[in-house]
Write an enzyme that holds these catalytic residues in place. Structure first.
Site, PDB file in Angstrom:
ATOM      1  N   ASP A   1      -3.192   2.557  -6.162  1.00 50.85           N
ATOM      2  CA  ASP A   1      -2.079   2.569  -5.113  1.00 50.85           C
ATOM      3  C   ASP A   1      -1.938   1.522  -4.145  1.00 50.85           C
ATOM      4  O   ASP A   1      -1.162   1.712  -3.047  1.00 50.85           O
ATOM      5  CB  ASP A   1      -2.330   4.002  -4.031  1.00 50.85           C
ATOM      6  CG  ASP A   1      -3.445   3.950  -3.225  1.00 50.85           C
ATOM      7  OD1 ASP A   1      -4.357   2.962  -3.241  1.00 50.85           O
ATOM      8  OD2 ASP A   1      -3.321   4.748  -1.973  1.00 50.85           O
ATOM      9  N   GLU A   2      -2.502   0.240  -4.418  1.00 53.28           N
ATOM     10  CA  GLU A   2      -2.333  -0.747  -3.642  1.00 53.28           C
ATOM     11  C   GLU A   2      -2.278  -2.172  -4.495  1.00 53.28           C
ATOM     12  O   GLU A   2      -2.806  -2.155  -5.433  1.00 53.28           O
ATOM     13  CB  GLU A   2      -3.587  -0.771  -2.588  1.00 53.28           C
ATOM     14  CG  GLU A   2      -4.739  -1.057  -2.807  1.00 53.28           C
ATOM     15  CD  GLU A   2      -5.787  -1.243  -1.604  1.00 53.28           C
ATOM     16  OE1 GLU A   2      -5.720  -2.068  -0.899  1.00 53.28           O
ATOM     17  OE2 GLU A   2      -6.680  -0.460  -1.882  1.00 53.28           O
TER      18      GLU A   2
ATOM     19  N   ASP B   1       0.861  -1.160  -0.004  1.00 58.31           N
ATOM     20  CA  ASP B   1       0.147   0.059  -0.084  1.00 58.31           C
ATOM     21  C   ASP B   1       0.753   1.274   0.138  1.00 58.31           C
ATOM     22  O   ASP B   1       1.677   1.595   0.882  1.00 58.31           O
ATOM     23  CB  ASP B   1      -0.888  -0.047   1.185  1.00 58.31           C
ATOM     24  CG  ASP B   1      -2.152   0.803   1.338  1.00 58.31           C
ATOM     25  OD1 ASP B   1      -3.336   0.462   1.518  1.00 58.31           O
ATOM     26  OD2 ASP B   1      -1.858   2.005   0.631  1.00 58.31           O
TER      27      ASP B   1
END
Length: 410
Positions: free
Chosen positions: A103-104, A8
């Site tokens: 974003d992860e 993350d």
DNA sequence: TCTGGGGTCCTAGGACCC
DNA sequence: TCTGGGGTCCTAGGACCC
């Protein structure tokens, strides 16, 4: 037993902005819009968070809490770009990588010891490689399941690693607030609190039948999650399994609520055109059209209609959604938000009669050409007739592409 | 202090069919 | 001649995630 990584990125949007504008480092930064705008915080720097600012908070609230913060509009292109870079780094560590959002990501490193050494060493190498090649920090959770890995990466923030060893899942989860479990939001948290459940450990100790009665199927899944056994449907499946997109949508919140029919209908047409364009770009046809309408008082309505044949054409989407709108809108009532979306997506058109098919093929060709011109010269060069203010409706049929003076033959 | 925009999944009722 | 029972499609709403 699997070894799952959840990676993350830390304060992703803010961190990317800092790469473009290093002067932002260490300052209170809020990404999402200007302080007086309607909208919410997409991301806040750790400095801004000290003042109570967090994502999903109204910008105006953030501004009240942290008046000296720097407010930035987001740059989706930059984030997509860096998301690709992140993905590329991850693929150096495992072929089984699945971006869960911009974003992860989840990674399966089962059996990776031979290549990367113990999980902890792989995680540190990943940290370094990520920083070196993207300039960004990330947090890493390691566990035997996606859910526990995700919770672990959250606990590891910022810029940390947390490994939950096989067999210690329940012990790791027990002291955490129920809200930490993915899928438990505000509402479920409140319902659980009403029966005295605050921690994941409280939840794990509950009788399954009781949970099922009170929360339905969800209750059973919850019980499983609380013990870290990871039964939830959206976490099932192999890391990296690709899921087809289910819907495409665009919506717009007006700066000022409006009941101007011309503005409303031209906005709706613009939204429908965006949806249609993305259908064409991705080679999809959609069968169900949805309208979303939110009034001044935030009351929200959705209306849907399913076509006999799927489409990807502006004209058809616009005609459908306009009909839905006219049937739904309480004329004169101020509207805050309009949205258009399509679902029931398939990769090819259904059976069409020949004539119809030819007509549509021509329209599609013209639209694709218009899409390309837009790409090269920007949105303004090719303005769809339907998107013009106060000019909604009939002209769409005369000039579906809006190339000035060049209506394609139908 | 009013509450974005892009999504996914789940529930529940009615229609319709066998 | 009261109201079976699945299965599937459609629609509306809502919780939740980033």
């Amino acid at each position: 037993m699997r070894t799952i990584f959840h990676v993350d990125m830390d304060a992703f949007f803010v961190s990317v902005e800092e790469l473009f504008q290093p002067g932002l480092k260490g300052k209170a930064v809020v990404v999402g819009g200007q302080k007086d705008q309607r909208g919410v915080v997409s991301a806040a720097s750790y400095e801004a968070r000290k003042f109570g600012v967090h994502s999903a908070m109204p910008l105006r609230t953030a501004s009240a809490l942290c008046p000296h913060a720097i407010f930035l509009d987001g740059h989706p292109d930059r984030y997509r770009d860096y998301s690709h870079k992140v993905h590329h780094v991850l693929t150096q560590f495992s072929p089984l990588v699945e971006m869960a959002s911009v974003d992860e990501a989840y990674m399966d490193l089962t059996g990776g010891e031979r290549l990367h050494g113990p999980a902890m060493r792989a995680a540190h190498a990943l940290h370094e490689t990520m920083k070196r090649t993207t300039g960004l920090n990330c947090s890493i959770g390691i566990a035997t399941s996606r859910m526990v890995a995700k919770v672990a990466s959250d606990q590891a923030k910022p810029n940390g690693v947390l490994w939950v060893q096989a067999g210690s899942e329940a012990r790791f989860l027990a002291p955490l607030e129920v809200r930490k479990i993915p899928g438990v939001g505000k509402v479920t948290e409140k319902r659980l609190r009403e029966i005295g459940i605050r921690k994941v450990g409280d939840l794990a100790g509950l009788d399954e039948d009781f949970l099922a009665r009170r929360f339905g199927q969800w209750g059973l899944a919850l019980a499983g999650k609380a013990r870290g056994t990871d039964a939830g449907a959206w976490f099932a499946g192999q890391v990296g399994d690709h899921q087809d997109q289910k819907s495409i949508s665009h919506e717009h919140t007006f700066d000022v609520d409006t009941s101007d029919p011309a503005l409303l209908e031209s906005t709706l047409a613009r939204l429908a055109e965006k949806v249609a364009r993305r259908l064409r770009e991705q080679g999809f046809f959609g069968r169900t059209i949805h309208l979303k309408l939110r009034y001044k008082d935030f009351s929200t309505y959705t209306r849907a209609h399913t076509l006999a044949e799927p489409t990807q054409l502006d004209q058809e989407l616009i005609a459908e959604i306009r009909q839905l709108f006219r049937n739904t809108w309480k004329r004169g009532s101020a509207i805050r938000l309009l949205g258009a979306s399509v679902s029931g997506m398939q990769e090819a058109e259904g059976q069409l009669n020949l004539l119809d098919g030819e007509r549509k093929a021509k329209a599609r060709k013209a639209l694709t050409a218009a899409d390309k011109i837009r790409d090269r010269f920007g949105e303004k060069m090719v303005k769809l007739a339907s998107g013009m203010q106060g000019d909604f409706g009939e002209r769409v049929h005369e000039n579906p592409v809006g190339l000035p003076g060049k209506a394609p033959k139908q």
